[in-house]
Design a protein around this motif. Structure first.
Motif, PDB file in Angstrom:
ATOM      1  N   ILE A  33       0.870  -1.169   0.000  1.00  0.00           N
ATOM      2  CA  ILE A  33       0.000   0.000   0.000  1.00  0.00           C
ATOM      3  C   ILE A  33       0.911   1.224   0.000  1.00  0.00           C
ATOM      4  CG2 ILE A  33      -0.204   0.233   2.539  1.00  0.00           C
ATOM      5  CD1 ILE A  33      -3.310   0.551   1.948  1.00  0.00           C
ATOM      6  N   GLY A  34       0.433   2.339  -0.571  1.00  0.00           N
ATOM      7  CA  GLY A  34       1.265   3.546  -0.611  1.00  0.00           C
ATOM      8  C   GLY A  34       0.391   4.774  -0.748  1.00  0.00           C
ATOM      9  N   ASP A  35       0.995   5.947  -0.555  1.00  0.00           N
ATOM     10  CA  ASP A  35       0.216   7.179  -0.675  1.00  0.00           C
ATOM     11  C   ASP A  35      -0.278   7.365  -2.105  1.00  0.00           C
ATOM     12  OD1 ASP A  35       0.535   7.758   1.968  1.00  0.00           O
ATOM     13  OD2 ASP A  35       2.385   8.893   1.656  1.00  0.00           O
ATOM     14  N   THR A  36       0.507   6.879  -3.034  1.00  0.00           N
ATOM     15  CA  THR A  36       0.110   6.919  -4.446  1.00  0.00           C
ATOM     16  C   THR A  36       0.325   5.526  -5.004  1.00  0.00           C
ATOM     17  OG1 THR A  36       2.362   7.415  -5.120  1.00  0.00           O
ATOM     18  CG2 THR A  36       0.904   9.311  -4.741  1.00  0.00           C
ATOM     19  N   LEU A  37      -0.254   5.282  -6.186  1.00  0.00           N
ATOM     20  CA  LEU A  37      -0.064   3.960  -6.786  1.00  0.00           C
ATOM     21  C   LEU A  37       1.404   3.747  -7.136  1.00  0.00           C
ATOM     22  CD1 LEU A  37      -1.615   1.423  -7.622  1.00  0.00           C
ATOM     23  CD2 LEU A  37      -1.800   2.397  -9.919  1.00  0.00           C
ATOM     24  N   SER A  38       2.086   4.810  -7.549  1.00  0.00           N
ATOM     25  CA  SER A  38       3.493   4.598  -7.906  1.00  0.00           C
ATOM     26  C   SER A  38       4.314   4.296  -6.655  1.00  0.00           C
ATOM     27  CB  SER A  38       4.069   5.760  -8.713  1.00  0.00           C
ATOM     28  OG  SER A  38       3.951   6.941  -8.002  1.00  0.00           O
ATOM     29  N   GLN A  39       3.934   4.865  -5.514  1.00  0.00           N
ATOM     30  CA  GLN A  39       4.663   4.497  -4.287  1.00  0.00           C
ATOM     31  C   GLN A  39       4.372   3.035  -3.905  1.00  0.00           C
ATOM     32  OE1 GLN A  39       3.560   6.040  -0.313  1.00  0.00           O
ATOM     33  NE2 GLN A  39       5.677   6.768  -0.163  1.00  0.00           N
ATOM     34  N   ALA A  40       3.107   2.629  -4.056  1.00  0.00           N
ATOM     35  CA  ALA A  40       2.776   1.230  -3.753  1.00  0.00           C
ATOM     36  C   ALA A  40       3.563   0.300  -4.666  1.00  0.00           C
ATOM     37  CB  ALA A  40       1.271   0.996  -3.923  1.00  0.00           C
ATOM     38  N   ALA A  41       3.647   0.671  -5.954  1.00  0.00           N
ATOM     39  CA  ALA A  41       4.389  -0.172  -6.906  1.00  0.00           C
ATOM     40  C   ALA A  41       5.875  -0.205  -6.533  1.00  0.00           C
ATOM     41  CB  ALA A  41       4.206   0.354  -8.326  1.00  0.00           C
ATOM     42  N   ALA A  42       6.424   0.957  -6.186  1.00  0.00           N
ATOM     43  CA  ALA A  42       7.851   1.010  -5.844  1.00  0.00           C
ATOM     44  C   ALA A  42       8.131   0.126  -4.628  1.00  0.00           C
ATOM     45  CB  ALA A  42       8.272   2.448  -5.571  1.00  0.00           C
ATOM     46  N   ARG A  43       7.231   0.171  -3.643  1.00  0.00           N
ATOM     47  CA  ARG A  43       7.427  -0.645  -2.441  1.00  0.00           C
ATOM     48  C   ARG A  43       7.344  -2.131  -2.780  1.00  0.00           C
ATOM     49  NH1 ARG A  43       3.780   2.822   1.901  1.00  0.00           N
ATOM     50  NH2 ARG A  43       5.431   4.305   2.425  1.00  0.00           N
ATOM     51  N   ALA A  44       6.328  -2.503  -3.586  1.00  0.00           N
ATOM     52  CA  ALA A  44       6.172  -3.924  -3.928  1.00  0.00           C
ATOM     53  C   ALA A  44       7.394  -4.420  -4.697  1.00  0.00           C
ATOM     54  CB  ALA A  44       4.905  -4.131  -4.753  1.00  0.00           C
ATOM     55  N   TYR A  45       7.871  -3.619  -5.657  1.00  0.00           N
ATOM     56  CA  TYR A  45       9.017  -4.078  -6.447  1.00  0.00           C
ATOM     57  C   TYR A  45      10.322  -4.052  -5.650  1.00  0.00           C
ATOM     58  CZ  TYR A  45       6.253  -4.849 -10.581  1.00  0.00           C
ATOM     59  OH  TYR A  45       5.339  -5.365 -11.471  1.00  0.00           O
ATOM     60  N   THR A  46      10.419  -3.161  -4.662  1.00  0.00           N
ATOM     61  CA  THR A  46      11.591  -3.203  -3.780  1.00  0.00           C
ATOM     62  C   THR A  46      11.597  -4.535  -3.035  1.00  0.00           C
ATOM     63  OG1 THR A  46      11.550  -0.828  -3.498  1.00  0.00           O
ATOM     64  CG2 THR A  46      12.749  -2.064  -1.829  1.00  0.00           C
ATOM     65  N   ALA A  47      10.420  -4.921  -2.539  1.00  0.00           N
ATOM     66  CA  ALA A  47      10.316  -6.192  -1.803  1.00  0.00           C
ATOM     67  C   ALA A  47      10.615  -7.378  -2.722  1.00  0.00           C
ATOM     68  CB  ALA A  47       8.926  -6.326  -1.181  1.00  0.00           C
ATOM     69  N   VAL A  48      10.084  -7.325  -3.944  1.00  0.00           N
ATOM     70  CA  VAL A  48      10.356  -8.409  -4.903  1.00  0.00           C
ATOM     71  C   VAL A  48      11.864  -8.554  -5.091  1.00  0.00           C
ATOM     72  CG1 VAL A  48      10.236  -9.011  -7.364  1.00  0.00           C
ATOM     73  CG2 VAL A  48       8.160  -8.295  -6.160  1.00  0.00           C
ATOM     74  N   GLY A  49      12.548  -7.405  -5.206  1.00  0.00           N
ATOM     75  CA  GLY A  49      13.997  -7.425  -5.430  1.00  0.00           C
ATOM     76  C   GLY A  49      14.772  -8.036  -4.274  1.00  0.00           C
ATOM     77  N   LEU A  50      14.178  -7.995  -3.087  1.00  0.00           N
ATOM     78  CA  LEU A  50      14.879  -8.537  -1.912  1.00  0.00           C
ATOM     79  C   LEU A  50      14.670 -10.044  -1.750  1.00  0.00           C
ATOM     80  CD1 LEU A  50      14.091  -5.669   0.612  1.00  0.00           C
ATOM     81  CD2 LEU A  50      16.341  -6.276  -0.304  1.00  0.00           C
ATOM     82  N   ILE A  51      13.664 -10.568  -2.430  1.00  0.00           N
ATOM     83  CA  ILE A  51      13.395 -12.007  -2.288  1.00  0.00           C
ATOM     84  C   ILE A  51      14.420 -12.778  -3.114  1.00  0.00           C
ATOM     85  CG2 ILE A  51      11.715 -13.844  -2.711  1.00  0.00           C
ATOM     86  CD1 ILE A  51       9.497 -11.705  -2.320  1.00  0.00           C
ATOM     87  N   ASP A  52      15.023 -13.744  -2.488  1.00  0.00           N
ATOM     88  CA  ASP A  52      16.071 -14.530  -3.148  1.00  0.00           C
ATOM     89  C   ASP A  52      15.418 -15.785  -3.726  1.00  0.00           C
ATOM     90  OD1 ASP A  52      18.239 -15.983  -3.907  1.00  0.00           O
ATOM     91  OD2 ASP A  52      19.091 -16.195  -1.888  1.00  0.00           O
ATOM     92  N   TRP A  53      15.006 -15.684  -4.976  1.00  0.00           N
ATOM     93  CA  TRP A  53      14.328 -16.820  -5.600  1.00  0.00           C
ATOM     94  C   TRP A  53      14.612 -16.848  -7.108  1.00  0.00           C
ATOM     95  CZ3 TRP A  53       8.595 -17.244  -7.245  1.00  0.00           C
ATOM     96  CH2 TRP A  53       8.330 -18.563  -7.648  1.00  0.00           C
ATOM     97  N   PRO A  54      15.715 -17.438  -7.482  1.00  0.00           N
ATOM     98  CA  PRO A  54      16.049 -17.495  -8.909  1.00  0.00           C
ATOM     99  C   PRO A  54      15.033 -18.303  -9.716  1.00  0.00           C
ATOM    100  CG  PRO A  54      17.901 -18.222  -7.530  1.00  0.00           C
ATOM    101  CD  PRO A  54      16.726 -18.079  -6.624  1.00  0.00           C
ATOM    102  N   GLY A  55      14.244 -19.133  -9.057  1.00  0.00           N
ATOM    103  CA  GLY A  55      13.273 -19.973  -9.766  1.00  0.00           C
ATOM    104  C   GLY A  55      11.982 -19.247 -10.138  1.00  0.00           C
ATOM    105  N   GLY A  56      11.909 -17.925  -9.873  1.00  0.00           N
ATOM    106  CA  GLY A  56      10.646 -17.237 -10.125  1.00  0.00           C
ATOM    107  C   GLY A  56      10.786 -16.044 -11.049  1.00  0.00           C
ATOM    108  N   PHE A  57       9.652 -15.595 -11.582  1.00  0.00           N
ATOM    109  CA  PHE A  57       9.632 -14.378 -12.403  1.00  0.00           C
ATOM    110  C   PHE A  57       8.351 -13.610 -12.107  1.00  0.00           C
ATOM    111  CE2 PHE A  57       6.345 -14.769 -15.726  1.00  0.00           C
ATOM    112  CZ  PHE A  57       5.950 -16.093 -15.539  1.00  0.00           C
ATOM    113  N   CYS A  58       8.376 -12.331 -12.427  1.00  0.00           N
ATOM    114  CA  CYS A  58       7.137 -11.551 -12.304  1.00  0.00           C
ATOM    115  C   CYS A  58       7.117 -10.503 -13.391  1.00  0.00           C
ATOM    116  CB  CYS A  58       7.035 -10.902 -10.925  1.00  0.00           C
ATOM    117  SG  CYS A  58       8.315  -9.698 -10.603  1.00  0.00           S
ATOM    118  N   ARG A  59       5.958  -9.923 -13.618  1.00  0.00           N
ATOM    119  CA  ARG A  59       5.880  -8.793 -14.538  1.00  0.00           C
ATOM    120  C   ARG A  59       6.451  -7.562 -13.845  1.00  0.00           C
ATOM    121  NH1 ARG A  59       0.415  -8.424 -18.030  1.00  0.00           N
ATOM    122  NH2 ARG A  59       1.145  -6.272 -18.014  1.00  0.00           N
TER     123      ARG A  59
END
Ligand code: AMP
Length: 424
Positions: free
Chosen positions: A388-414
């Motif tokens: 969740i974020g104050d704006t949709l772009s903040q929510a997206a930035a937060r979600a993708y920051t978290a995605v980047g921290l997950i160590d899972w070479p076996g996965g992909f996302c848009r």
């Protein structure tokens, strides 16, 4: 309250997560659950489609409310089995679940009750179906009648593709018994939106709007999937469209279902095309969308438990829901190879670090945990990284920051979830 959540995906984890925050809820049990739900409460190893065993379990455990996640559980008659044993259930009866389980039923119902939808014909004969296409213009929309895991729809640009789709469904039985009949319907131009309403058999409370991304790859390219991400609210869904949808689609459907002796209790999910003439129904689902549900649960401020209980008991009345005005967005982290052949078993690490990103919640969708605690991919769509974020772009930035921290070479996302709304 003791609540049993039925299902094992990200949707059910999000529902369990939200329900567990209620001061009225003493215990969340899930069946069969997943490693995310296991952090909230007990998981029991009963399949979501084993209606008789689930009902017996709920009665024995004196569960106050059963919340049905997947359509297959509703179609298996879980609500009916619970009713016989006097256990309250939020979810439709088998007869009411026909709205999703049979597209032919749904289309015929829309005609009977004047619900706006695309013109259509039903066929069980390939020769007739192909002859019908002779008088139509592309693109051709061909759908297997029954439940096909969201994959039973082909939008064909050419006659050749359309004919091949008809043969695959009717002759080759690509979707098994779900393809005994097909629906061919007119293509509706416009932008799609999902609309959800909580229903108690006669009245409905609208939920916030959400929009998902069905295609596997960036730019809405690649094969259709169960959904690669979602966001809420959806700018295409204005208050006017919401009111029109309630008036013209949801309320007539509830009245029609009641009049036909199959009152609808649960989440009515209308897949809509916002056309120049107003919203038209593409399909009904009889449960929350997954991953739209994850974004809605992230934004819902009201206590969900009493609302679902009221819906189960036919007592929604004029209940309304309070929403966090901030947008939420969910990125589906899928196993490589999804949707065709997801490679399962790969190890996922560093979820805790990802979870610490501000505004982020991670829901488990297709994971399993080894005895030693190792987390592995166990399905196609594996994690829902939701922020969740104050704006949709903040929510997206937060979600993708978290995605980047997950160590899972076996996965992909848009990498472009929310692009339509972010572009406006
Ligand atoms: P369904 O499973 O019926 O929701 O169909 C899957 C997807 O196919 C929808 O989300 C739409 O993108 C597309 N679709 C289905 N029916 C139509 C239609 N009549 N016109 C345009 N697109 C459609």
């Amino acid at each position: 309250m003791k609540i049993l959540v039925v299902g094992s995906g990200g949707r059910e984890h999000a529902l369990g997560w939200k329900l567990a925050q209620s001061p009225l809820v003493a215990e969340i049990i899930s069946a069969p659950g997943n490693p995310g739900l296991a952090e909230i409460g007990r998981c029991v190893a009963i399949s979501a489609t084993n209606a008789s065993e689930l009902a017996a379990f709920a009665a024995r455990e004196q569960v106050d409310l059963v919340v049905i996640g997947p359509e297959a559980a509703a179609a298996a008659g879980l609500a009916d089995a619970l009713k016989l044993l006097g256990v309250a259930c939020f979810g439709p009866s088998k007869a009411a679940a026909e709205l999703e389980a049979s597209k032919a039923f749904m289309k015929e119902f829309c005609v009977r009750h004047k619900v706006p939808t695309a013109e259509y014909h039903v066929f069980d004969d390939a020769v007739r179906a192909k002859a019908y296409l002779g008088n139509r213009e592309p693109p051709y929309v061909i759908k297997a009648d029954g439940l096909a895991g969201g994959k039973g729809v082909v939008i064909a640009e050419t006659r050749r593709q359309a004919d091949a789709a008809i043969d695959e469904i009717l002759f080759l039985r690509k979707f098994g018994a779900a393809g005994q009949r097909i629906v061919i319907e007119d293509f509706l131009p416009g932008e799609e939106a999902s609309f959800f309403a909580l229903c108690d058999g006669q009245t409905a409370t609208p939920l916030a709007a959400a929009q998902d991304h069905k295609r596997a790859y960036d730019g809405d390219k690649g094969p259709n999937t169960g959904g690669m991400g979602a966001y809420s609210p959806a700018p295409v869904f204005t208050d006017k469209v919401r009111d029109q949808t309630m008036e013209e689609i949801i309320l007539p459907t509830l009245a029609g279902m009641k009049a036909e002796g199959r009152p609808f209790i649960g989440v009515l999910f209308a897949g809509l095309m916002i056309t120049p003439e107003g919203p038209k129904l593409i399909e009904f689902n009889v449960r929350f969308g997954d991953p739209e549900c994850q974004t809605l649960m992230r934004r819902l401020k009201s206590d969900l438990a009493p609302v679902l209980m009221a819906a189960a008991n036919g007592a929604l009345g004029s209940m309304t829901l309070e929403w966090d005005p901030r947008p939420a967005l969910s990125v589906v982290f899928a196993a490589n190879g999804y949707p065709d052949e997801p490679l399962t078993g790969s190890v996922i690490r560093a979820l805790d670090a990802a979870r610490r990103v501000e505004g982020v919640e991670i829901f488990h969708a297709g994971t399993k945990r080894d005895g030693d605690g190792t987390l592995r991919a166990a399905g196609g769509r594996v994690l829902n990284v939701t922020a969740i974020g104050d704006t949709l772009s903040q929510a997206a930035a937060r979600a993708y920051t978290a995605v980047g921290l997950i160590d899972w070479p076996g996965g992909f996302c848009r990498s472009d979830i929310g692009w339509r709304a972010l572009a406006t």
